[in-house]
Design a protein around this motif. Structure first.
Motif, PDB file in Angstrom:
ATOM      1  N   PHE A 202       6.533   2.018  10.392  1.00 40.77           N
ATOM      2  CA  PHE A 202       5.321   1.232  10.179  1.00 40.77           C
ATOM      3  C   PHE A 202       4.539   1.091  11.472  1.00 40.77           C
ATOM      4  CE2 PHE A 202       2.785  -2.592  10.064  1.00 40.77           C
ATOM      5  CZ  PHE A 202       2.139  -2.489   8.847  1.00 40.77           C
TER       6      PHE A 202
ATOM      7  N   ALA B  30       0.674   3.173   7.036  1.00 42.85           N
ATOM      8  CA  ALA B  30       1.909   2.671   7.649  1.00 42.85           C
ATOM      9  C   ALA B  30       2.856   2.115   6.587  1.00 42.85           C
ATOM     10  CB  ALA B  30       1.570   1.608   8.695  1.00 42.85           C
ATOM     11  N   THR B  31       2.322   1.377   5.641  1.00 40.52           N
ATOM     12  CA  THR B  31       3.151   0.831   4.565  1.00 40.52           C
ATOM     13  C   THR B  31       3.725   1.957   3.713  1.00 40.52           C
ATOM     14  OG1 THR B  31       1.777  -1.145   4.530  1.00 40.52           O
ATOM     15  CG2 THR B  31       3.164  -0.758   2.610  1.00 40.52           C
ATOM     16  N   ASN B  32       2.894   2.943   3.414  1.00 41.83           N
ATOM     17  CA  ASN B  32       3.354   4.083   2.637  1.00 41.83           C
ATOM     18  C   ASN B  32       4.490   4.815   3.359  1.00 41.83           C
ATOM     19  OD1 ASN B  32       3.310   6.041   0.536  1.00 41.83           O
ATOM     20  ND2 ASN B  32       2.101   7.386   1.860  1.00 41.83           N
TER      21      ASN B  32
ATOM     22  N   SER C 267      12.225   1.630   8.882  1.00 46.25           N
ATOM     23  CA  SER C 267      10.954   1.330   8.219  1.00 46.25           C
ATOM     24  C   SER C 267      10.015   0.557   9.152  1.00 46.25           C
ATOM     25  CB  SER C 267      11.175   0.584   6.920  1.00 46.25           C
ATOM     26  OG  SER C 267      11.686  -0.702   7.147  1.00 46.25           O
TER      27      SER C 267
ATOM     28  N   ALA D 246       6.517   3.599   5.678  1.00 46.96           N
ATOM     29  CA  ALA D 246       7.694   2.732   5.770  1.00 46.96           C
ATOM     30  C   ALA D 246       8.453   2.692   4.442  1.00 46.96           C
ATOM     31  CB  ALA D 246       7.278   1.329   6.185  1.00 46.96           C
ATOM     32  N   ILE D 247       7.740   2.682   3.341  1.00 43.24           N
ATOM     33  CA  ILE D 247       8.396   2.597   2.031  1.00 43.24           C
ATOM     34  C   ILE D 247       8.991   3.946   1.607  1.00 43.24           C
ATOM     35  CG2 ILE D 247       7.953   2.255  -0.441  1.00 43.24           C
ATOM     36  CD1 ILE D 247       5.932   0.095   0.370  1.00 43.24           C
TER      37      ILE D 247
ATOM     38  N   PHE E 237       1.078   3.025  12.069  1.00 43.01           N
ATOM     39  CA  PHE E 237      -0.047   2.105  12.163  1.00 43.01           C
ATOM     40  C   PHE E 237      -0.859   2.368  13.427  1.00 43.01           C
ATOM     41  CE2 PHE E 237      -1.994  -1.976  13.294  1.00 43.01           C
ATOM     42  CZ  PHE E 237      -2.670  -2.261  12.125  1.00 43.01           C
TER      43      PHE E 237
ATOM     44  N   ALA F 126      -3.024   0.274   7.826  1.00 39.86           N
ATOM     45  CA  ALA F 126      -2.029  -0.538   7.115  1.00 39.86           C
ATOM     46  C   ALA F 126      -1.523   0.186   5.870  1.00 39.86           C
ATOM     47  CB  ALA F 126      -2.634  -1.888   6.734  1.00 39.86           C
ATOM     48  N   PHE F 127      -2.423   0.846   5.146  1.00 46.27           N
ATOM     49  CA  PHE F 127      -2.017   1.587   3.945  1.00 46.27           C
ATOM     50  C   PHE F 127      -1.072   2.735   4.293  1.00 46.27           C
ATOM     51  CE2 PHE F 127      -2.759   5.227   1.122  1.00 46.27           C
ATOM     52  CZ  PHE F 127      -2.292   4.684  -0.070  1.00 46.27           C
TER      53      PHE F 127
END
Length: 173
Positions: free
Chosen positions: A129, A111-113, A125, A115-116, A133, A108-109
């Motif tokens: 993600f 993937a979020t990184n 994004s 995407a952002i 992920f 999750a970390f």
């Protein structure tokens, strides 16, 4: 020649338990000092792992020593059995759940990184993600299962053999 064979010491269980309590307190104190030292060195010098090598060796080394020693004495099997009696989750289940949760958290970390920081549009994004992920899950969950579960299962198997051998020896006496 009774001099060379030694005598059987009579031990007071209360004294042994009090000594073990003191040893436990010393252990907690040493771990607290190591953690505080790591925090202080990171605060002063930044996050350079070279500065905290001694503390990390102490913290990791004591865990490795304990596993090796308790396995060689056949104690690990008894500890796992006592834990499983007193806990809702068995040790084996914990060795599956903890790596899975850590792997999900890292996935999750990352993937979020991704995407952002790397996507330009909303669709991109979402795509980044999902892609990062699942690829991260594909790598990290098996990795953590092997790292956490593998040594435990090997140590438990060895400890089971040693414990059963000691029980057989006790029955033969």
């Amino acid at each position: 020649m009774k001099f060379f064979t030694g005598r059987t010491k009579l031990l007071d269980e209360r004294i042994v338990n009090m000594q073990n309590k003191i040893y436990r307190e010393i252990y907690i104190g040493i771990m607290a000092v190591c953690i505080l030292s790591i925090g202080w060195k990171f605060y002063l010098n930044g996050s350079d792992l070279g500065n905290v090598t001694t503390e990390l060796v102490i913290m990791v080394g004591q865990g490795i020593y304990y596993i090796i020693r308790s396995t060689s004495m056949g104690l690990l099997s008894s500890e796992v059995e006592m834990h499983n009696k007193n806990s809702r989750l068995s040790f084996t289940k914990k060795n599956i759940i903890i790596p899975a949760v850590v792997g999900l958290g890292l996935a999750a970390f990352f993937a979020t990184n991704s995407a952002i920081n790397f996507a330009d549009t909303r669709e991109e994004s979402i795509y980044y993600f999902i892609l990062v992920f699942f690829v991260t899950l594909l790598f990290y969950i098996p990795f953590f299962l092997i790292i956490f579960g593998g040594p435990f299962l090997a140590a438990k198997k060895i400890s089971d053999k040693i414990e059963s051998k000691e029980l057989e020896d006790d029955e033969n006496i």
